[in-house]
Design a protein around this motif. Structure first.
Motif, PDB file in Angstrom:
ATOM      1  N   PRO A 147       0.929  -1.359  -0.085  1.00 14.99           N
ATOM      2  CA  PRO A 147       0.015  -0.053   0.086  1.00 14.99           C
ATOM      3  C   PRO A 147       0.928   1.418   0.119  1.00 14.99           C
ATOM      4  O   PRO A 147       0.999   1.985   0.888  1.00 14.99           O
ATOM      5  N   GLU A 171      -5.378   8.533   3.515  1.00 16.88           N
ATOM      6  CA  GLU A 171      -6.369   7.363   3.324  1.00 16.88           C
ATOM      7  C   GLU A 171      -7.132   7.793   2.087  1.00 16.88           C
ATOM      8  O   GLU A 171      -7.729   8.788   1.839  1.00 16.88           O
ATOM      9  N   ASP A 173     -10.184   6.041  -0.588  1.00 17.49           N
ATOM     10  CA  ASP A 173     -11.103   5.172  -0.961  1.00 17.49           C
ATOM     11  C   ASP A 173     -11.151   3.883   0.018  1.00 17.49           C
ATOM     12  O   ASP A 173     -11.283   2.867  -0.018  1.00 17.49           O
ATOM     13  N   GLN A 175      -8.927   2.853   1.991  1.00 21.45           N
ATOM     14  CA  GLN A 175      -7.791   2.126   2.274  1.00 21.45           C
ATOM     15  C   GLN A 175      -6.549   3.189   2.721  1.00 21.45           C
ATOM     16  O   GLN A 175      -6.620   4.204   2.477  1.00 21.45           O
ATOM     17  N   ARG A 176      -5.597   2.758   3.556  1.00 23.07           N
ATOM     18  CA  ARG A 176      -4.455   3.505   3.913  1.00 23.07           C
ATOM     19  C   ARG A 176      -3.181   3.325   2.879  1.00 23.07           C
ATOM     20  O   ARG A 176      -2.910   2.136   2.759  1.00 23.07           O
ATOM     21  N   THR A 203      -3.341  -3.083  -5.211  1.00 24.14           N
ATOM     22  CA  THR A 203      -3.887  -2.697  -3.912  1.00 24.14           C
ATOM     23  C   THR A 203      -5.641  -2.501  -4.204  1.00 24.14           C
ATOM     24  O   THR A 203      -6.124  -2.587  -3.459  1.00 24.14           O
ATOM     25  N   ARG A 205      -9.101  -3.708  -4.132  1.00 25.82           N
ATOM     26  CA  ARG A 205      -9.738  -4.680  -3.056  1.00 25.82           C
ATOM     27  C   ARG A 205     -10.401  -5.951  -3.855  1.00 25.82           C
ATOM     28  O   ARG A 205     -10.061  -6.990  -3.056  1.00 25.82           O
TER      29      ARG A 205
ATOM     30  N   THR B 247     -15.960  -4.621   0.423  1.00 23.79           N
ATOM     31  CA  THR B 247     -15.200  -4.784  -0.591  1.00 23.79           C
ATOM     32  C   THR B 247     -15.473  -3.944  -1.759  1.00 23.79           C
ATOM     33  O   THR B 247     -14.927  -3.795  -2.874  1.00 23.79           O
ATOM     34  N   SER B 249     -15.901   0.181  -3.191  1.00 20.91           N
ATOM     35  CA  SER B 249     -15.515   1.647  -2.864  1.00 20.91           C
ATOM     36  C   SER B 249     -16.621   2.471  -3.367  1.00 20.91           C
ATOM     37  O   SER B 249     -17.427   2.580  -4.129  1.00 20.91           O
TER      38      SER B 249
END
Lengths: 411, 394
Positions: A147, A171, A173, A175-176, A203, A205, B247, B249
């Motif tokens: 990430p 951060e 979306d 995600q970090r 990355t 998901r 899962t 976005s």
């Protein structure tokens, strides 16, 4: 001889200030519009960082699936690129890029809207980003799905203020990501490299992108220019023989390797993405420029004709004392070129002012609309063409004046 | 008088040819700008068909491949997402959608009935969509739970589609062909997906029901917010909805922002065209002024003769201006004939008759106005010379 022409031209211009002003206004305004057009084209299509090695890169930018019932136009999907664009013979590097999309990015309490682009390690090698801090992510980062993120200067300013950002986390979306590099802003009209935040594709998901054939990916391919022809032929062959995943709906693919200019013309003129036709686009742009120049040119010719008719007695005297037609035509052309040169200089000055205003207004994010040498030479060419174009007809009219008529002041 | 002047104009046709060419070109430029501007202005005043203020759009990236049906798990997640959104604080209603207004992308295809086929823009939306977007039903009804049992899926059409497809007949209850059979249950106002500056186009709503058989995942969730909700609430929405679908976005923005972007895109060419056109006019005006000035100066003797023969200053001035208007009229004949071919051969596309006529009228007015403006000053100068002086003029 030439010097005396110049002196004469200068005096004539000052004698009729209104005519001079009207001509200068026309020339400088027309040049302003044409130069702005050239600057914009240069900004979008010419080699500028990060696309400084444009002559070494080709892209698979658009892809369409075609069937008897209809078609789906868009961009390639990962599955298509992985299967058909990964191992092209002669390609030195291949990068897959997902098209950017708008996201909200957070760093602590600060929030910024940003365009997020997912890509791989080769992206940073093919393109020539100017690094301000740290390093871009690598092919290894992409393989390991680390990430990590590269952000641009403006995003750093929005999220962290004026301090260094490498090592800090953002951060996006949900995600970090850890910031590993900061690059100079890329203009928004450089559509394929442009983004605010770049992260590895791996990355993402969900893995579902890996099964898409027409989705939102493009491929950048770096190869020496002499290998391009073979590369294009190979890609055309692969696209022609590839079969879409749902043959009942779609039977064929359409697309090919392009430069950005070719891709633009493919989008505009290739009816089914089948051929790029960059010549057509160039011709249309040239025709538009000529069409736009027609009205100012007629206007200038009109003004010049009037000015000459007014000076018919002077011309009559010169003809009566033995000046040849060629001499008089030459004199008038010099006069016109002087006028165009002054108008050109004024037009350039205006262009610089307008460009600066556009840049400051932020109408085109991250645009750097400098007047570079190439654009300057274009303007110079415009000026000369303009001067000649608008001088030819009046010069010809003048040369036909009979000395006797001219002396009497009638035509 | 006019015939006499026509003779005068005709005798100088060679020297006026260039001026005429310039006027003709100028006329075409003004027409293009005027047509574009009128077209936009007409559209701006038309009803939009929905209300964009207080609507927020949540973009959903489900990462579900488009070629497959949605699984039971995805459907459950979607249902939960819609329910959670409607239950959020400051949210009055929530609906799923596959296309929302002001987006760059669109869905379109043919809708056919009784041998007639109309290219239609399509939006696939949930039942609460009309409430969220403020879509006004003018006849029939909007989608509802009663459609669950329908064997033929329901369709709601906008006025434009109803008119283009059914003409005088009542569309309600008719079964049309659009990717299979669909029954028209309602008519809404002229819903214009691309916003204020776009021309009305045939539009149809299909019902999106989150149940087995759904082939396309919704791309958005539209939320009707309580008026006065601040942008800071965006993060609350994301924080509450994000965990529902871990899962996928999500991305939230007010529709007003999408509208701003869309309008800026649509306005840019208009503003640019008007500015460039304005400067071109100014340039042509200056040029004409110069040329006419010179022309009139050369005719000082002729005009002096008229004065000596008893014509008043006003009469001479009128002669100069009317001659100029005649030249302008002759100059505009050719481009006018060319332009009239457009409606004859139906090359206009979306340009309507009224707009076309208005643009022609506006360009005539502008060109004549420019000519009068540019002709008056030289005409005044010409009449200022005393007849005796003028006759001696060399």
């Amino acid at each position: 001889m030439f010097a005396s022409y110049l002196e004469l031209a200068w005096k004539v211009l000052w004698r009729r200030k209104f005519f001079t002003f009207a001509s200068l206004f026309g020339v400088s305004f027309t040049l302003l519009v044409l130069t702005l057009g050239a600057v914009l084209l240069d900004h979008v299509f010419a080699a500028h960082p990060p696309e400084s090695r444009l002559e070494r890169t080709l892209g698979l930018y658009g892809l369409a699936m075609v069937g008897e019932e209809g078609m789906r136009t868009g961009w390639a999907g990962w599955a298509f690129l992985d299967r058909y664009a990964r191992d092209l013979p002669g390609a030195e590097r291949v990068s897959f890029i997902q098209l950017q999309r708008g996201v909200a990015a957070y760093a602590g309490e600060r929030q910024a809207r940003a365009m997020l682009k997912r890509t791989d390690g080769a992206f940073w090698q093919i393109l020539d980003f100017e690094l301000l801090e740290g390093e871009p992510f690598t092919e290894e980062d992409q393989r390991q799905a680390r990430p990590v993120a590269v952000i641009n200067e403006s995003t750093r300013k929005r999220l962290f203020g004026d301090v260094a950002a490498v090592g800090r986390s953002i951060e996006v979306d949900g995600q970090r990501f850890r910031v590993v590099g900061v690059v100079r802003d890329v203009p928004v009209l450089r559509f394929f490299p442009y983004a605010d935040i770049w992260v590895p594709i791996s990355t993402t998901r969900s893995d579902s992108y890996k099964s898409e054939y027409v989705a939102d990916f493009v491929a950048l391919i770096e190869a020496p220019p002499e290998a391009h022809e073979a590369l294009r032929a190979e890609m055309d062959h692969r696209i022609a023989t590839a079969v879409p995943p749902d043959p009942q709906l779609f039977q064929n693919y359409q697309g090919g390797l392009d430069t950005p200019f070719e891709f633009f013309s493919r989008m505009t003129f290739g009816r089914h993405h089948d051929r790029a036709r960059p010549g057509v686009l160039a011709a249309v742009l040239t025709a538009l420029a000529l069409l736009f120049m027609a009205l100012p040119a007629i206007n200038l010719v009109n003004l010049n004709v009037s000015r000459i008719l007014e000076r018919s007695s002077e011309i009559g005297v010169r003809r009566a004392f033995g000046a040849s037609r060629a001499t008089l035509v030459g004199q008038l052309l010099v006069e016109n070129l002087v006028l165009s040169a002054i108008g050109g200089a004024a037009g350039l000055l205006l262009t610089v002012v307008v460009l600066r205003a556009v840049e400051l207004s932020g109408a085109i994010p991250y645009a750097q609309l400098g007047l570079n040498v190439r654009v300057f030479l274009w303007s110079a060419l415009f000026t000369v063409v303009f001067g000649l174009l608008s001088g030819l007809y009046p010069a010809w009219r003048m040369a036909r004046l009979q000395p006797v008529d001219a002396l009497r002041g009638s035509s | 008088m006019i015939r006499h002047l026509l003779v005068l104009v005709w005798s100088r046709k060679r020297s006026s040819a260039l001026v005429m060419l310039e006027i003709a070109a100028c006329f075409l430029v003004v027409f293009a700008v005027a047509a574009f501007a009128l077209h936009s202005a007409t559209n701006w005043r038309r009803p939009l068909g929905f209300a964009w203020d207080h609507v927020w759009v949540v973009e959903i990236d489900t990462s579900v491949t488009r070629s497959e049906e949605l699984g039971a798990q995805d459907l459950a997640a979607l249902r939960e997402l819609e329910r959670a959104a409607a239950a959020l604080p400051r949210v009055e209603a929530a609906a799923v959608a596959h296309i929302v207004p002001y987006e760059m992308s669109s869905d379109n295809g043919d809708t056919s009935w009784n041998g007639r086929s109309v290219d239609t823009l399509v939006g696939e939306v949930g039942d609460a969509y009309a409430e969220v977007m403020g879509v006004q039903v003018v006849a029939g009804r909007w989608f509802g739970p009663e459609d669950d049992a329908a064997t033929v899926p329901p369709l709601v059409v906008n006025r434009r589609l109803a008119r283009d497809l059914f003409g005088d007949q009542d569309p309600l209850g008719q079964v049309v062909e659009r990717n299979g059979e669909r029954r028209v249950v309602g008519i809404v106002d002229d819903f214009r997906q691309f916003g204020e500056l776009s021309a009305p186009r045939p539009f149809a709503f299909e019902r999106m029901r989150i149940a087995a058989g759904l082939r396309r995942a919704p791309r958005q969730l539209v939320l009707r917010m309580t008026p006065g909700t601040s942008a800071a609430h965006e993060r609350v929405v994301l924080a509450r909805l994000g965990p529902v679908v871990p899962t996928w976005s999500l991305e939230v923005q007010p529709m007003s922002r999408m509208r701003d972007t869309r309008l800026r895109f649509a306005m840019a060419p208009l503003v640019l065209g008007a500015v460039v056109g304005g400067f071109l006019l100014l340039m042509v005006g200056l040029g004409l002024l110069g040329v006419l000035w010179q022309n009139v100066t050369r005719r000082t003797r002729e005009l002096g003769l008229r004065r000596a023969a008893g014509a008043s200053r006003a009469a001479v001035r009128r002669q100069v201006v009317v001659e100029l208007l005649l030249v302008a009229s002759l100059a505009m004949v050719v481009p006018l004939v060319l332009l009239l071919q457009l409606p004859l051969f139906e090359l206009l596309g979306t340009l309507e008759g009224g707009t076309f006529a208005g643009a022609i009228g506006a360009s005539l007015l502008v060109v004549y106005g420019l000519c009068v403006l540019c002709g008056l000053y030289p005409a005044t100068i010409a009449t200022r010379v005393e007849p005796a002086e003028a006759l001696r003029w060399e």
